[in-house]
Scaffold this motif. Structure first.
Motif, mmCIF file in Angstrom:
data_model
loop_
_atom_site.group_PDB
_atom_site.id
_atom_site.type_symbol
_atom_site.label_atom_id
_atom_site.label_comp_id
_atom_site.label_asym_id
_atom_site.label_seq_id
_atom_site.Cartn_x
_atom_site.Cartn_y
_atom_site.Cartn_z
ATOM 1 N N UNK A 1 8.963 -0.002 -1.180
ATOM 2 C CA UNK A 1 10.044 0.158 -2.154
ATOM 3 C C UNK A 1 9.646 -0.472 -3.484
ATOM 4 N N UNK A 2 8.704 -1.412 -3.446
ATOM 5 C CA UNK A 2 8.234 -2.089 -4.645
ATOM 6 C C UNK A 2 7.028 -1.337 -5.187
ATOM 7 N N UNK A 3 7.256 -0.608 -6.273
ATOM 8 C CA UNK A 3 6.184 0.164 -6.889
ATOM 9 C C UNK A 3 6.168 -0.133 -8.379
ATOM 10 N N UNK A 4 5.195 0.371 -9.057
ATOM 11 C CA UNK A 4 5.109 0.204 -10.499
ATOM 12 C C UNK A 4 3.925 -0.632 -10.930
ATOM 13 N N UNK A 5 3.374 -1.419 -10.026
ATOM 14 C CA UNK A 5 2.195 -2.226 -10.319
ATOM 15 C C UNK A 5 1.308 -2.283 -9.087
ATOM 16 N N UNK A 6 0.023 -2.202 -9.306
ATOM 17 C CA UNK A 6 -0.930 -2.381 -8.215
ATOM 18 C C UNK A 6 -1.086 -3.874 -7.970
ATOM 19 N N UNK A 7 -1.301 -4.267 -6.727
ATOM 20 C CA UNK A 7 -1.574 -5.672 -6.407
ATOM 21 C C UNK A 7 -3.081 -5.796 -6.234
ATOM 22 N N UNK A 8 -3.700 -6.639 -7.047
ATOM 23 C CA UNK A 8 -5.142 -6.826 -6.969
ATOM 24 C C UNK A 8 -5.456 -8.162 -6.306
ATOM 25 N N UNK A 9 -6.564 -8.187 -5.580
ATOM 26 C CA UNK A 9 -7.028 -9.385 -4.876
ATOM 27 C C UNK A 9 -8.396 -9.766 -5.442
ATOM 28 N N UNK A 10 -8.513 -11.040 -5.841
ATOM 29 C CA UNK A 10 -9.767 -11.546 -6.359
ATOM 30 C C UNK A 10 -10.409 -12.474 -5.328
ATOM 31 N N UNK A 11 -11.717 -12.346 -5.187
ATOM 32 C CA UNK A 11 -12.480 -13.148 -4.239
ATOM 33 C C UNK A 11 -12.568 -14.594 -4.709
ATOM 34 N N UNK A 12 -12.557 -15.507 -3.760
ATOM 35 C CA UNK A 12 -12.784 -16.924 -4.032
ATOM 36 C C UNK A 12 -13.545 -17.528 -2.862
ATOM 37 N N UNK A 13 -14.382 -18.496 -3.152
ATOM 38 C CA UNK A 13 -15.122 -19.199 -2.101
ATOM 39 C C UNK A 13 -14.278 -20.289 -1.457
ATOM 40 N N UNK A 14 -13.261 -20.781 -2.188
ATOM 41 C CA UNK A 14 -12.422 -21.870 -1.693
ATOM 42 C C UNK A 14 -10.989 -21.614 -2.146
ATOM 43 N N UNK A 15 -10.211 -20.978 -1.299
ATOM 44 C CA UNK A 15 -8.855 -20.567 -1.668
ATOM 45 C C UNK A 15 -7.962 -21.768 -1.978
ATOM 46 N N UNK B 1 -3.901 -3.075 -3.511
ATOM 47 C CA UNK B 1 -2.859 -2.462 -2.691
ATOM 48 C C UNK B 1 -2.005 -1.564 -3.573
ATOM 49 N N UNK B 2 -1.744 -0.361 -3.070
ATOM 50 C CA UNK B 2 -0.976 0.625 -3.810
ATOM 51 C C UNK B 2 0.261 0.973 -2.997
ATOM 52 N N UNK B 3 1.421 0.542 -3.477
ATOM 53 C CA UNK B 3 2.681 0.886 -2.830
ATOM 54 C C UNK B 3 3.047 2.325 -3.166
ATOM 55 N N UNK B 4 3.582 3.040 -2.190
ATOM 56 C CA UNK B 4 3.875 4.462 -2.381
ATOM 57 C C UNK B 4 5.246 4.827 -1.832
ATOM 58 N N UNK B 5 5.962 5.647 -2.579
ATOM 59 C CA UNK B 5 7.215 6.204 -2.076
ATOM 60 C C UNK B 5 6.912 7.187 -0.946
ATOM 61 N N UNK B 6 5.779 7.886 -1.054
ATOM 62 C CA UNK B 6 5.355 8.870 -0.059
ATOM 63 C C UNK B 6 3.903 8.588 0.302
ATOM 64 N N UNK B 7 3.689 7.841 1.388
ATOM 65 C CA UNK B 7 2.345 7.436 1.793
ATOM 66 C C UNK B 7 1.518 8.605 2.328
ATOM 67 N N UNK B 8 2.139 9.756 2.548
ATOM 68 C CA UNK B 8 1.376 10.948 2.923
ATOM 69 C C UNK B 8 0.858 11.667 1.675
ATOM 70 N N UNK B 9 1.600 11.607 0.585
ATOM 71 C CA UNK B 9 1.209 12.273 -0.661
ATOM 72 C C UNK B 9 0.211 11.441 -1.469
ATOM 73 N N UNK B 10 0.428 10.138 -1.562
ATOM 74 C CA UNK B 10 -0.339 9.273 -2.462
ATOM 75 C C UNK B 10 -1.854 9.319 -2.246
ATOM 76 N N UNK B 11 -2.363 9.346 -1.009
ATOM 77 C CA UNK B 11 -3.822 9.399 -0.854
ATOM 78 C C UNK B 11 -4.455 10.624 -1.521
ATOM 79 N N UNK B 12 -3.747 11.755 -1.526
ATOM 80 C CA UNK B 12 -4.278 12.955 -2.171
ATOM 81 C C UNK B 12 -4.462 12.767 -3.668
#
Length: 118
Positions: A57-71, A9-20
């Motif tokens: 509003x929370x930016x500066x780090x990407x949030x990564x998700x790791x797969x698990x078979x048994x959460x 997940x990538x938080x963005x100040x401008x979600x219209x600009x960030x995808x570009x």
């Protein structure tokens, strides 16, 4: 496979600009907002991997998700090793996620696919 990075997940100040930016760097093409109520723009990075860009509003780090078979088991293992793991939350029809922190305070999340999640 457990431990595979499956979502970012990538938080963005401008979600219209960030995808570009990300399209220019890696060729990722973010879709439109999921709904008028949820500006969460999904993209694919591989066959079973992807992510989303969203206003935050929370930016500066990407949030990564790791797969698990048994959460539940993985959450317990994180806690037993001195990390933090919040309660799992459903994404109805898709699976479960849980926000976590390692022993150094680094944030990450777990993901378990489960179409029966509600």
């Amino acid at each position: 496979m457990p431990g595979t990075l499956v979502h970012v997940e990538i938080g963005a100040a401008d979600a219209d600009r960030a995808p570009g930016f990300w399209s220019g760097v890696f060729g990722w093409e973010a879709g439109p907002p999921m709904s008028p109520e949820m500006d969460y723009r999904m993209f694919r990075t591989g066959e079973d991997q992807g992510g989303a860009i969203f206003p935050s509003e929370e930016r500066g780090n990407l949030r990564v998700y790791f797969d698990t078979d048994d959460i539940d088991e993985t959450r317990a293992r994180i806690q037993s090793l001195g990390g933090e793991a919040e309660e799992k939350m459903p994404v109805p029809g898709y699976g479960w996620f849980a926000a976590c922190r390692d022993t150094e305070g680094n944030a990450f999340s777990l993901w378990q696919s489960d179409e029966s999640a509600s």
